[in-house]
Design a protein around this motif. Structure first.
Motif, PDB file in Angstrom:
ATOM      1  N   VAL A 161      90.505  33.930  72.757  1.00  0.00           N
ATOM      2  CA  VAL A 161      89.164  34.162  73.252  1.00  0.00           C
ATOM      3  C   VAL A 161      89.167  34.451  74.759  1.00  0.00           C
ATOM      4  O   VAL A 161      89.774  33.734  75.550  1.00  0.00           O
ATOM      5  N   GLY A 162      88.504  35.540  75.146  1.00  0.00           N
ATOM      6  CA  GLY A 162      88.353  35.890  76.551  1.00  0.00           C
ATOM      7  C   GLY A 162      89.513  36.638  77.174  1.00  0.00           C
ATOM      8  O   GLY A 162      89.445  37.011  78.346  1.00  0.00           O
ATOM      9  N   VAL A 163      90.585  36.892  76.419  1.00  0.00           N
ATOM     10  CA  VAL A 163      91.759  37.516  77.026  1.00  0.00           C
ATOM     11  C   VAL A 163      91.544  39.019  77.200  1.00  0.00           C
ATOM     12  O   VAL A 163      90.967  39.693  76.348  1.00  0.00           O
ATOM     13  N   GLN A 164      91.979  39.532  78.323  1.00  0.00           N
ATOM     14  CA  GLN A 164      91.989  40.970  78.590  1.00  0.00           C
ATOM     15  C   GLN A 164      92.861  41.211  79.815  1.00  0.00           C
ATOM     16  O   GLN A 164      93.282  40.258  80.487  1.00  0.00           O
ATOM     17  N   ARG A 165      93.143  42.453  80.130  1.00  0.00           N
ATOM     18  CA  ARG A 165      93.870  42.768  81.348  1.00  0.00           C
ATOM     19  C   ARG A 165      92.921  42.612  82.529  1.00  0.00           C
ATOM     20  O   ARG A 165      91.888  43.290  82.608  1.00  0.00           O
ATOM     21  N   GLN A 166      93.256  41.704  83.435  1.00  0.00           N
ATOM     22  CA  GLN A 166      92.403  41.410  84.580  1.00  0.00           C
ATOM     23  C   GLN A 166      93.249  40.774  85.665  1.00  0.00           C
ATOM     24  O   GLN A 166      94.339  40.257  85.406  1.00  0.00           O
ATOM     25  N   LEU A 184      84.023  34.630  79.933  1.00  0.00           N
ATOM     26  CA  LEU A 184      83.958  35.605  78.849  1.00  0.00           C
ATOM     27  C   LEU A 184      83.660  36.975  79.438  1.00  0.00           C
ATOM     28  O   LEU A 184      82.533  37.238  79.853  1.00  0.00           O
ATOM     29  N   PRO A 185      84.656  37.855  79.513  1.00  0.00           N
ATOM     30  CA  PRO A 185      84.434  39.185  80.115  1.00  0.00           C
ATOM     31  C   PRO A 185      83.408  39.990  79.335  1.00  0.00           C
ATOM     32  O   PRO A 185      83.109  39.713  78.166  1.00  0.00           O
ATOM     33  N   GLU A 186      82.876  41.028  79.982  1.00  0.00           N
ATOM     34  CA  GLU A 186      81.888  41.885  79.321  1.00  0.00           C
ATOM     35  C   GLU A 186      82.453  42.532  78.060  1.00  0.00           C
ATOM     36  O   GLU A 186      81.738  42.729  77.079  1.00  0.00           O
ATOM     37  N   SER A 187      83.746  42.886  78.098  1.00  0.00           N
ATOM     38  CA  SER A 187      84.354  43.518  76.925  1.00  0.00           C
ATOM     39  C   SER A 187      84.300  42.610  75.710  1.00  0.00           C
ATOM     40  O   SER A 187      84.220  43.086  74.568  1.00  0.00           O
ATOM     41  N   TRP A 188      84.323  41.302  75.942  1.00  0.00           N
ATOM     42  CA  TRP A 188      84.202  40.336  74.849  1.00  0.00           C
ATOM     43  C   TRP A 188      82.743  40.065  74.525  1.00  0.00           C
ATOM     44  O   TRP A 188      82.362  39.964  73.352  1.00  0.00           O
ATOM     45  N   ALA A 189      81.939  39.930  75.540  1.00  0.00           N
ATOM     46  CA  ALA A 189      80.534  39.575  75.322  1.00  0.00           C
ATOM     47  C   ALA A 189      79.813  40.632  74.497  1.00  0.00           C
ATOM     48  O   ALA A 189      78.863  40.309  73.761  1.00  0.00           O
ATOM     49  N   GLU A 190      80.259  41.892  74.583  1.00  0.00           N
ATOM     50  CA  GLU A 190      79.583  42.981  73.888  1.00  0.00           C
ATOM     51  C   GLU A 190      80.242  43.351  72.561  1.00  0.00           C
ATOM     52  O   GLU A 190      79.780  44.260  71.872  1.00  0.00           O
ATOM     53  N   ASP A 191      81.312  42.664  72.183  1.00  0.00           N
ATOM     54  CA  ASP A 191      82.050  42.974  70.954  1.00  0.00           C
ATOM     55  C   ASP A 191      81.778  41.876  69.922  1.00  0.00           C
ATOM     56  O   ASP A 191      82.437  40.829  69.926  1.00  0.00           O
ATOM     57  N   GLN A 192      80.831  42.116  69.042  1.00  0.00           N
ATOM     58  CA  GLN A 192      80.407  41.088  68.097  1.00  0.00           C
ATOM     59  C   GLN A 192      81.523  40.693  67.140  1.00  0.00           C
ATOM     60  O   GLN A 192      81.657  39.518  66.776  1.00  0.00           O
ATOM     61  N   ALA A 193      82.359  41.645  66.738  1.00  0.00           N
ATOM     62  CA  ALA A 193      83.442  41.327  65.812  1.00  0.00           C
ATOM     63  C   ALA A 193      84.436  40.341  66.436  1.00  0.00           C
ATOM     64  O   ALA A 193      84.856  39.369  65.801  1.00  0.00           O
ATOM     65  N   ARG A 194      84.809  40.596  67.683  1.00  0.00           N
ATOM     66  CA  ARG A 194      85.735  39.690  68.368  1.00  0.00           C
ATOM     67  C   ARG A 194      85.079  38.336  68.605  1.00  0.00           C
ATOM     68  O   ARG A 194      85.738  37.297  68.468  1.00  0.00           O
ATOM     69  N   ARG A 195      83.822  38.344  68.949  1.00  0.00           N
ATOM     70  CA  ARG A 195      83.102  37.081  69.151  1.00  0.00           C
ATOM     71  C   ARG A 195      83.135  36.238  67.888  1.00  0.00           C
ATOM     72  O   ARG A 195      83.371  35.028  67.926  1.00  0.00           O
ATOM     73  N   ASP A 196      82.865  36.882  66.755  1.00  0.00           N
ATOM     74  CA  ASP A 196      82.821  36.150  65.485  1.00  0.00           C
ATOM     75  C   ASP A 196      84.189  35.566  65.146  1.00  0.00           C
ATOM     76  O   ASP A 196      84.293  34.414  64.705  1.00  0.00           O
ATOM     77  N   ALA A 218      86.542  34.681  67.151  1.00  0.00           N
ATOM     78  CA  ALA A 218      86.896  33.606  68.084  1.00  0.00           C
ATOM     79  C   ALA A 218      85.876  32.472  68.106  1.00  0.00           C
ATOM     80  O   ALA A 218      86.076  31.492  68.828  1.00  0.00           O
ATOM     81  N   GLY A 219      84.789  32.593  67.336  1.00  0.00           N
ATOM     82  CA  GLY A 219      83.798  31.521  67.279  1.00  0.00           C
ATOM     83  C   GLY A 219      82.989  31.350  68.546  1.00  0.00           C
ATOM     84  O   GLY A 219      82.578  30.224  68.871  1.00  0.00           O
ATOM     85  N   VAL A 220      82.740  32.450  69.256  1.00  0.00           N
ATOM     86  CA  VAL A 220      81.934  32.356  70.480  1.00  0.00           C
ATOM     87  C   VAL A 220      80.477  32.096  70.083  1.00  0.00           C
ATOM     88  O   VAL A 220      79.920  32.830  69.271  1.00  0.00           O
ATOM     89  N   PRO A 221      79.824  31.062  70.628  1.00  0.00           N
ATOM     90  CA  PRO A 221      78.431  30.765  70.268  1.00  0.00           C
ATOM     91  C   PRO A 221      77.502  31.942  70.552  1.00  0.00           C
ATOM     92  O   PRO A 221      77.699  32.690  71.523  1.00  0.00           O
ATOM     93  N   ALA A 222      76.505  32.103  69.719  1.00  0.00           N
ATOM     94  CA  ALA A 222      75.590  33.240  69.844  1.00  0.00           C
ATOM     95  C   ALA A 222      74.867  33.243  71.182  1.00  0.00           C
ATOM     96  O   ALA A 222      74.551  34.301  71.725  1.00  0.00           O
ATOM     97  N   GLN A 223      74.584  32.074  71.743  1.00  0.00           N
ATOM     98  CA  GLN A 223      73.824  32.000  72.998  1.00  0.00           C
ATOM     99  C   GLN A 223      74.684  32.253  74.225  1.00  0.00           C
ATOM    100  O   GLN A 223      74.168  32.315  75.348  1.00  0.00           O
ATOM    101  N   THR A 224      75.983  32.401  74.041  1.00  0.00           N
ATOM    102  CA  THR A 224      76.881  32.626  75.171  1.00  0.00           C
ATOM    103  C   THR A 224      76.925  34.105  75.504  1.00  0.00           C
ATOM    104  O   THR A 224      77.380  34.923  74.706  1.00  0.00           O
ATOM    105  N   LEU A 225      76.455  34.460  76.698  1.00  0.00           N
ATOM    106  CA  LEU A 225      76.420  35.836  77.160  1.00  0.00           C
ATOM    107  C   LEU A 225      77.383  36.010  78.328  1.00  0.00           C
ATOM    108  O   LEU A 225      77.951  35.029  78.832  1.00  0.00           O
ATOM    109  N   PHE A 226      77.572  37.244  78.763  1.00  0.00           N
ATOM    110  CA  PHE A 226      78.406  37.476  79.932  1.00  0.00           C
ATOM    111  C   PHE A 226      77.803  36.790  81.151  1.00  0.00           C
ATOM    112  O   PHE A 226      76.610  36.933  81.432  1.00  0.00           O
ATOM    113  N   THR A 227      78.626  36.040  81.863  1.00  0.00           N
ATOM    114  CA  THR A 227      78.189  35.328  83.066  1.00  0.00           C
ATOM    115  C   THR A 227      79.275  35.446  84.119  1.00  0.00           C
ATOM    116  O   THR A 227      80.460  35.272  83.813  1.00  0.00           O
ATOM    117  N   THR A 228      78.896  35.756  85.347  1.00  0.00           N
ATOM    118  CA  THR A 228      79.896  35.877  86.407  1.00  0.00           C
ATOM    119  C   THR A 228      80.529  34.520  86.693  1.00  0.00           C
ATOM    120  O   THR A 228      79.976  33.464  86.372  1.00  0.00           O
TER     121      THR A 228
END
Length: 424
Positions: free
Chosen positions: A97-102, A136-148, A150-160
């Motif tokens: 969950v949350g992994v990306q190149r950064q 949670l990067p934007e790439s994850w926050a906007e990808d519903q399949a990956r969210r599901d 990884a079990g990311v809660p529905a109320q969790t949005l992209f936050t700096t």
């Protein structure tokens, strides 16, 4: 300590397993994961430990709240500080969950990694984690399949990251934690709307690092870079002050500050400058306090920021902070919370040990030494306890001699010529 969090577990089996999990974290394993911990504590398979992190019913946020209370109870002082920073865990796959190149400071470059933000409670008695948030990067926050997956809660949005830090600070303050200052590095100091302004609205004093190109008022009406303003200061503007004790003695730098008058704001605002006495390298901080404070106080706060770096280091080396092999949102928070608990145990035990006088030729018990003794005497009782205690005394005596040697060398070193010219 563990008795305090027992109410956060629905089943007694989960509570007992969590206790054994923390023991495994403290046992000095070369690699820390559910498999090695389960084997260390006597389980026949890792299934129970994996279930504890993924499916068992217990409240990780409740454990975090109880842990915060215990830490403040044992380490708390009136002028405590909250230190914020982020850390990155390098990953090979793309499913955690949350992994990306950064960019991650752990590697010093852009890598496939998982970023998280931590809040450390820091006092002269000790310092340890009291809160955590996964970024949670934007790439994850906007990808519903990956969210599901990884079990990311529905109320969790992209936050700096600044907003995550602010949420943790607010949580601590609203829980009644009394702190004098908040401090952090450039990633947080540069964000006025996300962190500095909300802290000022709470009248919460802060010392936050900023970049050398941070704009400050110049001699005229136009703003200039902070490093340009620092270069124009006369020598008499700089004062030699301590940023606190280090491994080799007091850490002295040259410090200066300029009063700022932001439009529409109350309180006291400064740009703080810290210059290395040998290299001349200068660091900058944006500071706020609802009341007037001395330059030495700002220097002390800026110098305390390093405690989160030490907390990250000991958290990774002693309690497996970065060794989790979990992919889901829930498992990450549960692993990290139990690691925080293990680290707090070591921090509190070390603080209590420092409060007890020891022999003159021994340094106080460190977190590393406490974990070693706990593993050898409690978790794995040795046949000859006296031998283990003798080795502990030998290590501490050797470290004491090394420290004294460093102090003597530092004292005997002559000050650089340019420093002699700057001192008045």
């Amino acid at each position: 300590m563990f008795v305090r969090i027992g109410r956060r577990f629905v089943r007694v089996e989960s509570r007992r397993r969590a206790g054994r999990f923390v023991q495994g974290l403290l046992s000095g394993l070369a690699r820390v994961n559910c498999w090695t911990i389960a084997e260390q504590v006597g389980d026949r398979t890792p299934d129970g430990m994996q279930n504890l992190l993924s499916r068992a019913t217990w409240d990780a946020d409740g454990v975090r709240d109880d842990l915060r209370e215990v830490v403040v109870e044992h380490l708390g002082v009136e002028d405590a500080m909250l230190v914020i920073d982020e850390t990155g865990d390098l990953k090979k796959g793309v499913e955690s969950v949350g992994v990306q190149r950064q960019y991650t400071g752990t590697a010093g470059r852009i890598e496939n990694s998982q970023m998280s933000v931590f809040l450390v409670y820091s006092t002269p008695a000790g310092h340890t984690f009291i809160d955590r948030e996964l970024y949670l990067p934007e790439s994850w926050a906007e990808d519903q399949a990956r969210r599901d997956r990884a079990g990311v809660p529905a109320q969790t949005l992209f936050t700096t990251k600044s907003r995550l830090a602010l949420a943790m600070i607010a949580r601590a303050l609203e829980a009644g934690v009394r702190v004098g200052w908040v401090t952090g590095d450039e990633a947080y100091g540069k964000d006025a709307a996300g962190l500095r302004d909300p802290l000022e609205a709470r009248e919460q004093a802060y010392v936050l690092a900023v970049a050398c190109d941070h704009r400050v008022p110049g001699p005229g009406e136009e703003s200039v870079r902070a490093d340009e303003r620092a270069a124009a200061l006369p020598k008499r503007a700089w004062q030699k002050l301590s940023a606190g004790a280090g491994a080799k003695g007091r850490r002295y730098y040259l410090w200066a500050r300029l009063r700022l008058h932001p439009a529409g704001k109350t309180g006291y605002h400064w740009i703080l400058m810290r210059r290395n006495r040998r290299t001349g390298e200068t660091a900058f901080y944006r500071c706020y306090s609802p009341r007037r404070v001395a330059l030495a106080d700002l220097a002390r706060v800026a110098g305390r920021r390093w405690t989160i770096e030490e907390t990250f280091q000991t958290g990774k080396e002693l309690t497996g902070l970065d060794e989790h092999q979990v992919r889901t949102w829930t498992s990450w928070y549960r692993w990290t919370t139990l690691v925080m608990f293990a680290h707090a145990f070591l921090a509190i035990a070390a603080a209590q040990a420092r409060s007890t006088p020891s022999a003159e030729d021994l340094i106080p018990l460190t977190r590393n030494e406490i974990r070693h003794l706990y593993a050898q005497l409690i978790l794995q009782p040795a046949r000859k306890i006296i031998d283990i205690l003798a080795w502990s005394a030998w290590r501490r005596r050797h470290q004491h001699r090394s420290r004294q040697s460093h102090y003597q060398q530092r004292h005997q070193q002559p000050a650089p010529d340019h420093e002699l010219q700057l001192e008045y």
